[in-house]
Design a protein around this motif. Structure first.
Motif, PDB file in Angstrom:
ATOM      1  N   ALA A 120      -3.649   2.805  -2.058  1.00 45.43           N
ATOM      2  CA  ALA A 120      -2.752   1.684  -2.388  1.00 45.43           C
ATOM      3  C   ALA A 120      -1.686   2.003  -3.384  1.00 45.43           C
ATOM      4  O   ALA A 120      -0.547   1.642  -3.375  1.00 45.43           O
ATOM      5  CB  ALA A 120      -3.595   0.532  -3.326  1.00 45.43           C
ATOM      6  N   SER A 121      -1.919   3.347  -3.832  1.00 46.06           N
ATOM      7  CA  SER A 121      -0.897   3.941  -4.886  1.00 46.06           C
ATOM      8  C   SER A 121       0.468   4.324  -3.982  1.00 46.06           C
ATOM      9  O   SER A 121       1.616   4.620  -4.485  1.00 46.06           O
ATOM     10  CB  SER A 121      -1.414   5.227  -5.468  1.00 46.06           C
ATOM     11  N   ARG A 122       0.330   4.381  -2.462  1.00 49.19           N
ATOM     12  CA  ARG A 122       1.453   4.840  -1.866  1.00 49.19           C
ATOM     13  C   ARG A 122       2.368   3.763  -1.433  1.00 49.19           C
ATOM     14  O   ARG A 122       3.348   3.775  -0.769  1.00 49.19           O
ATOM     15  CB  ARG A 122       1.030   5.455  -0.528  1.00 49.19           C
ATOM     16  N   ASN A 123       1.724   2.438  -1.907  1.00 48.19           N
ATOM     17  CA  ASN A 123       2.603   1.245  -1.485  1.00 48.19           C
ATOM     18  C   ASN A 123       3.024   0.880  -2.756  1.00 48.19           C
ATOM     19  O   ASN A 123       2.490   0.607  -3.817  1.00 48.19           O
ATOM     20  CB  ASN A 123       1.801   0.260  -0.522  1.00 48.19           C
ATOM     21  N   ALA A 124       4.356   0.364  -2.785  1.00 48.52           N
ATOM     22  CA  ALA A 124       4.874  -0.106  -4.178  1.00 48.52           C
ATOM     23  C   ALA A 124       4.331  -1.555  -4.536  1.00 48.52           C
ATOM     24  O   ALA A 124       4.145  -1.616  -5.810  1.00 48.52           O
ATOM     25  CB  ALA A 124       6.468  -0.656  -3.888  1.00 48.52           C
ATOM     26  N   GLU A 125       3.617  -2.220  -3.632  1.00 43.63           N
ATOM     27  CA  GLU A 125       2.947  -3.378  -4.144  1.00 43.63           C
ATOM     28  C   GLU A 125       1.393  -3.203  -4.171  1.00 43.63           C
ATOM     29  O   GLU A 125       0.644  -4.279  -4.582  1.00 43.63           O
ATOM     30  CB  GLU A 125       3.136  -4.538  -2.942  1.00 43.63           C
ATOM     31  N   GLY A 126       1.059  -2.176  -3.860  1.00 45.93           N
ATOM     32  CA  GLY A 126      -0.465  -1.886  -4.233  1.00 45.93           C
ATOM     33  C   GLY A 126      -1.290  -2.418  -2.874  1.00 45.93           C
ATOM     34  O   GLY A 126      -2.332  -2.718  -2.992  1.00 45.93           O
TER      35      GLY A 126
END
Length: 718
Positions: A405-411
């Motif tokens: 999730a940390s790789r995506n801006a929205e989690g």
């Protein structure tokens, strides 16, 4: 008897004719061994055979009488799934006195089963005529040791070494050494010496007097044995006992409708058939013929479907998947530390890393589903001891989710395959064309699927609850916060206000795939949507855009890639329908859940009370049957388990083991069923029998009997 190295001139190859019923396939399974044959009991060249550990041992196995295939009377698999039985009869045969035995006076029975990596078969012959008869029996056989993926069409530039058959009076042994240096063998043994035998044929001249019988026993395994009546009967008794023990696990459902009860019984028997007793506990293999192996997603959902009846299956699934959790990063296997396995294979191609499936982790949803199942299992059983054992694996799985999730801006939880050998799409709809934009474009990754965010939200909540039960309030608050943030992001980014529906996915640029698909039913199942939005979506899933009269299609009819004959873009999958039913019931559409259960039951009736993996999504028309999907697995574990999730959604049962309470909300019975009992529903040291009775337009629910140290409370909310 004669033994030759070449093909004899006398026995003839059995022609591949199209007689009625010849194309029906029948399946037997025993742990890592399974057999697929036609109604005659024959294995003809093609995708059928006797398989062990993803390798086809027996690729041809054909019976002929006087050079002809016998005439088919009927074929079936026994109710307990142990035996395959085929009834055949003769074409005209020569008598011992130069005359002809009339057609249809010799009964030929083929009865076989699997036990401990061997096929046992009895070919019984009975002469109903008043004259003696000489039966020239021929068995043609071959073993090709093809990997499962070769059988499915994967080409290989090189193969291992297939040795010349070793022929003896007792039978034939064929050996193969793969490129993985693993020796494999197939041996066919006969109870009596053939009159002629070579590397691919055995012939018998069997004389049968009037009203007399004869039995020919055959075994196929890794070595030559001495088949016979006693060995056959002893092995059969063990196979029946083992299947009976598996089938009796968990609570039993008794319904007032005979056909509905037959569906329940067949589904229960199929789950027993596909469940292997592994060192970690019972584990449902995905399906036959292509998926007779441990899969992560399939097993978790199957365990979820039957959790309210048989929590031991969930316990076995959790233990196995925790033991096979990824511990290192591999782009070839799409593995990262903490990730839960997608599938495992034991065939030659996987062992050689020609394909990544020896242990493959290319499923983005399996890890949050694993955590969801752990939380649901504890609510159902209060088995905190298992959670203590699994806690390191649960923490590692949650860490994988947070890292992803940390790789995506929205989690959001996203996927993108590591190498071209892996799966392009890694949700449950994993075919290459299943995820797309409204205009038909294929999205670029990393892709965030809508249902996966729901799984992750519920996984965070499950971990928060479990951490609090363990006294770790700090971790509980952290995971509660993760869940809250994810829910807010899903509602903001996936919701299509103009269509009152959630988008199928977000692509790597954050652009919505504004497609209406059944995936959103899984989101409803998790409970993430608000009440207003959830109800709006539930109502749309019951419209003609999705519901075809049998079940919920995987894709709305107006989508650019809609095709009712496709694998994922318009077909009907029973497990998907069950999850949608659970979801719409959660949001108050209880009669809709009954409607879906009714459609699936009526479809099952056309499929011999055994729902396939999927079927085509054509609109139901009066007098027409559901249209089969040609290569669907049958049986399939999560298709077999779908009836139990559908029924659970209708009955509205929740078991709170910690509070020693059964809660029933808005109970509904299936159409045509006036009484239903759930017997021996166990949790902790307690056992209850529940009864549901239709009274007028309503349904009464009560505990008919209970055992245990404490009184079990029943809360019914109509």
């Amino acid at each position: 008897m004669t033994i030759t190295s070449g093909s004899p001139e006398s026995p003839q190859q059995v022609p591949l004719v199209n007689e009625p019923g010849a194309q029906n396939l029948f399946v037997l399974v025993d742990h890592n061994t399974y057999l697929v044959a036609n109604a005659f009991g024959d294995i003809e060249p093609g995708a059928v055979g006797l398989f062990h550990h993803d390798t086809r041992l027996l690729s041809v196995y054909q019976l002929s009488v006087a050079g002809q295939r016998p005439s088919l009377l009927s074929a079936s698999v026994s109710q307990d799934n142990v035996y395959f039985i085929s009834h055949l009869t003769n074409h005209p045969l020569p008598l011992l006195g130069e005359e002809t035995t009339p057609q249809g006076v010799i009964h030929i029975g083929r009865k076989r089963f699997l036990w401990e990596e061997r096929m046992f078969e009895c070919i019984s012959l009975f002469n109903y005529s008043d004259q003696p008869s000489l039966l020239p029996i021929n068995l043609r056989f071959a073993g090709d040791f093809r990997d499962m993926f070769e059988v499915r069409g994967q080409s290989r530039p090189l193969r291992g070494t297939l040795s010349e058959p070793q022929v003896s009076r007792q039978g034939v042994v064929v050996c193969y050494e793969g490129l993985d240096k693993q020796p494999r063998s197939m041996a066919i043994s006969f109870c009596t010496e053939p009159t002629h035998i070579n590397g691919d044929n055995a012939s018998f001249q069997i004389e049968i007097g009037p009203h007399k019988s004869h039995e020919l026993y055959i075994e196929v395994g890794s070595s030559i044995m001495q088949p016979g009546r006693q060995r056959y009967r002893s092995a059969a008794a063990l196979a029946c006992r083992a299947m009976r023990n598996k089938e009796q696990r968990g609570a039993r459902i008794l319904a007032s409708g005979r056909l509905f009860q037959a569906w329940l019984n067949k589904s229960r028997a199929d789950l027993a058939l596909l469940t292997a007793d592994l060192p970690t506990g019972p584990y449902p293999y995905a399906g036959v013929p292509w998926y007779s192996t441990p899969f992560g997603r399939d097993a978790i959902i199957t365990a979820y479907q039957s959790l309210w009846l048989n929590p031991s299956l969930a316990r076995g699934v959790l233990a196995y998947l925790a033991a096979h959790q990824a511990t290192e990063t591999s782009t070839f296997r799409d593995a990262e530390p903490g990730k839960i396995m997608h599938e495992t294979r034991q065939g030659e191609m996987s062992r050689l890393n020609e394909l990544p499936f020896a242990r493959y982790y290319g499923g983005v949803d399996t890890t949050p589903l694993f955590l969801m199942l752990a939380g649901a299992y504890v609510r159902r059983t209060e088995d905190l001891a298992l959670i203590e054992v699994l806690w390191p694996a649960l923490e590692l799985a949650t860490s994988w989710m947070e890292n992803n999730a940390s790789r995506n801006a929205e989690g959001f939880i996203t996927y993108q395959r590591g190498e071209l050998t892996g799966l392009a799409n890694q949700g449950w709809k994993d075919s290459h064309d299943s995820i797309f934009h409204q205009d038909g474009r294929s999205p670029e990754g990393p892709i965030a699927l809508v249902e996966v965010q729901g799984y992750a939200w519920r996984a965070y909540l499950s971990m928060s609850t479990l951490a609090r039960r363990r006294g770790d309030n700090q971790a509980a608050e952290h995971w509660q916060t993760c869940a809250n943030k994810l829910r807010e992001a899903v509602e903001r980014c996936f919701w299509m206000k103009d269509r009152q529906f959630y988008a199928l996915a977000l692509d790597g640029n954050g652009e919505r795939c504004e497609v209406r698909a059944s995936n959103v039913g899984h989101l409803l199942f998790t409970g993430l949507p608000s009440a207003e939005r959830g109800k709006a979506v539930a109502q749309q899933l019951l419209t003609n855009a999705f519901y075809n009269g049998w079940g919920v299609r995987t894709l709305e009819t107006g989508a650019i890639r809609f095709n009712p004959m496709s694998y994922h873009n318009g077909s009907v999958w029973p497990h998907d329908v069950a999850l949608c039913a659970a979801g719409i019931s959660r949001y108050g559409e209880h009669t809709g859940a009954v409607r879906l259960l009714s459609g699936m039951f009526e479809a099952a009736a056309f499929f011999g009370m055994r729902l396939p993996e999927l079927f085509c999504g054509f609109k139901r028309a009066p007098g027409e049957t559901p249209v089969a999907y040609p290569v669907a697995c049958l049986p399939q574990a999560w298709a077999a388990g779908s009836v139990f999730m559908l029924l659970h959604a209708c009955l509205g049962i929740t078991i709170d083991a910690a509070a020693r309470r059964v809660v029933i909300r808005h109970p509904h019975l299936p159409i045509g069923i006036d009484r239903l009992e759930v017997r021996k529903l166990r949790f902790n040291e307690h056992c209850v029998d529940l009864c549901f009775q239709r009274i007028g337009d309503g349904v009464a629910a009560y505990i008919e009997r209970q055992q245990g140290p404490d009184l079990i409370r029943l809360d019914v909310k109509l």
